[in-house]
Design an enzyme around this catalytic site. Sequence first.
Site, mmCIF file in Angstrom:
data_model
loop_
_atom_site.group_PDB
_atom_site.id
_atom_site.type_symbol
_atom_site.label_atom_id
_atom_site.label_comp_id
_atom_site.label_asym_id
_atom_site.label_seq_id
_atom_site.Cartn_x
_atom_site.Cartn_y
_atom_site.Cartn_z
ATOM 1 N N GLY A 169 37.774 37.516 -0.819
ATOM 2 C CA GLY A 169 36.500 36.917 -1.195
ATOM 3 C C GLY A 169 35.378 37.569 -0.421
ATOM 4 O O GLY A 169 35.616 38.317 0.529
ATOM 5 N N ALA B 299 31.583 37.341 1.773
ATOM 6 C CA ALA B 299 31.082 36.547 2.884
ATOM 7 C C ALA B 299 30.702 35.166 2.381
ATOM 8 O O ALA B 299 30.125 35.034 1.305
ATOM 9 C CB ALA B 299 29.858 37.231 3.492
ATOM 10 N N GLY C 292 34.040 30.797 0.985
ATOM 11 C CA GLY C 292 34.962 29.679 1.130
ATOM 12 C C GLY C 292 36.416 30.116 1.240
ATOM 13 O O GLY C 292 37.325 29.292 1.165
ATOM 14 N N LYS C 293 36.638 31.428 1.472
ATOM 15 C CA LYS C 293 38.016 31.952 1.509
ATOM 16 C C LYS C 293 38.819 31.401 2.704
ATOM 17 O O LYS C 293 40.000 31.088 2.561
ATOM 18 C CB LYS C 293 38.043 33.478 1.480
ATOM 19 N N SER C 294 38.184 31.265 3.874
ATOM 20 C CA SER C 294 38.893 30.752 5.055
ATOM 21 C C SER C 294 39.301 29.295 4.832
ATOM 22 O O SER C 294 40.428 28.901 5.133
ATOM 23 C CB SER C 294 38.006 30.827 6.298
ATOM 24 N N HIS D 248 34.330 27.735 13.313
ATOM 25 C CA HIS D 248 35.628 27.801 12.643
ATOM 26 C C HIS D 248 36.677 26.982 13.391
ATOM 27 O O HIS D 248 37.467 26.283 12.785
ATOM 28 C CB HIS D 248 36.102 29.252 12.515
ATOM 29 N N ARG D 249 36.656 27.069 14.742
ATOM 30 C CA ARG D 249 37.641 26.343 15.530
ATOM 31 C C ARG D 249 37.453 24.825 15.349
ATOM 32 O O ARG D 249 38.438 24.082 15.216
ATOM 33 C CB ARG D 249 37.493 26.727 17.014
ATOM 34 N N GLU E 218 44.726 34.510 19.806
ATOM 35 C CA GLU E 218 43.714 35.554 19.593
ATOM 36 C C GLU E 218 44.385 36.916 19.549
ATOM 37 O O GLU E 218 45.153 37.269 20.436
ATOM 38 C CB GLU E 218 42.637 35.481 20.676
#
Lengths: 170, 170, 170
Positions: free
Chosen positions: B8, B10, B13-15, B49-50, B61
């Site tokens: 996808g 930027a 909504g892919k993440s 994100h976290r 990581e």
Amino acid sequence: MKSLLVLGGARSGKSRYAQARSEEIPGKLAYVATAQALDEEMADRIARHRADRNALWHTIEAPFDLADAISSAAQEADAILVDCLTLWLSNLILAGADIEVAGDILCQTVATCGVPIALVSNEVGLGIVPDNALARTFRDAAGRLNQKLAGEIAEVVLVTAGLPLRIKPG
Amino acid sequence: MKSLLVLGGARSGKSRYAQARSEEIPGKLAYVATAQALDEEMADRIARHRADRNALWHTIEAPFDLADAISSAAQEADAILVDCLTLWLSNLILAGADIEVAGDILCQTVATCGVPIALVSNEVGLGIVPDNALARTFRDAAGRLNQKLAGEIAEVVLVTAGLPLRIKPG
Amino acid sequence: MKSLLVLGGARSGKSRYAQARSEEIPGKLAYVATAQALDEEMADRIARHRADRNALWHTIEAPFDLADAISSAAQEADAILVDCLTLWLSNLILAGADIEVAGDILCQTVATCGVPIALVSNEVGLGIVPDNALARTFRDAAGRLNQKLAGEIAEVVLVTAGLPLRIKPG
């Protein structure tokens, strides 16, 4: 395959897909290349693409006179692959040609050439608006050309990561 | 879910989609993060994100040694999410690593790790050709990596505005 | 048509598609234009788009107060077309407005306005990461707005080369 337009981004696998589809057609295959080897990077790409094709293919270079090249190729070949329209359009714009007229002639030639033809073209309009006016002109022209051809051509496929998605059934 | 590649643009909504799919798998979840907090903008994104992930997730990581991180995570976790390949590739290119070899090792690791794995990757090839050579190198490498993985992975989904489109059925 | 979000790149044919879908609705049609004619290039585009529409359409200019314009138009019109959200968002960002709040109000207005509404929006996140921070801010905001609207609106279509692909069924 009647006629086929293959759209996709850079390194999407669109050329490979169009080539595979063309090779399903038995007989002589004409590869119409629009790239010009103006620098080393470009020369490398051209050589790599050429090495990807087998002996079935006869290559014709047509950076400008694409409609003529298609008409000639149609006399000899059983299928034609044009790779790619984006470079051709870029060549025309830099040469100051009338791109609307050239696009119309191309559409007509594809419709009447009598052999199955696959055309590869880049999607370039899905980033942010480019800073410079020439890039915007190119982007608009590329989008309009894709729309015009997609309206005429039987089958249109969008390739992402090597995977085809048929957006107009053949 | 066996293995899943989520493509996808930027902010597509892919993440979120990849995370939701991973959370359907019961058990322990490993989140393999490739981002490096080199500046404030990036640190903000990582923190956001976290915060989006719940307590089910264990974060690892891996800005460079992605294949190792996947192999380790596979010992402990019931599912793995890698977010994202684009940053990993960018880290490798800037470090002068051999990206073809790294891509092959990644493919092999995904194929043999034995737990369901979802990988998130950006589509970056649908704008105009970038001005600078490094950006073109990156764009080409990203496209080739996506093609390579899409060939190996069972299911490929393209996300647009949060909406998934399956381009390779799982 | 209940409500429709039309996504696509530059020159993808998204406006034409949204217009055609709106014209299927009998009655009075309101065209809500968000473009500002700040330079000649833009003035040309606006004039060309206006010439494409027939006498059925009543045009309302709303570079900033989009929700108000939709609410007013809903009193008079049987269908509304908003073209496009990307320019509206760009206007807001340049004016320093709170784009999260504006996006929420827009969503609510679309959900409650009571007449079928089509919204046109650009996909801008599929090129490489832009060099400058403002372009990145814009790209992120555009992606988030598209996601938010796509979650609320009944039907979402992605247009490529004039060809619609339904990514959320109406």
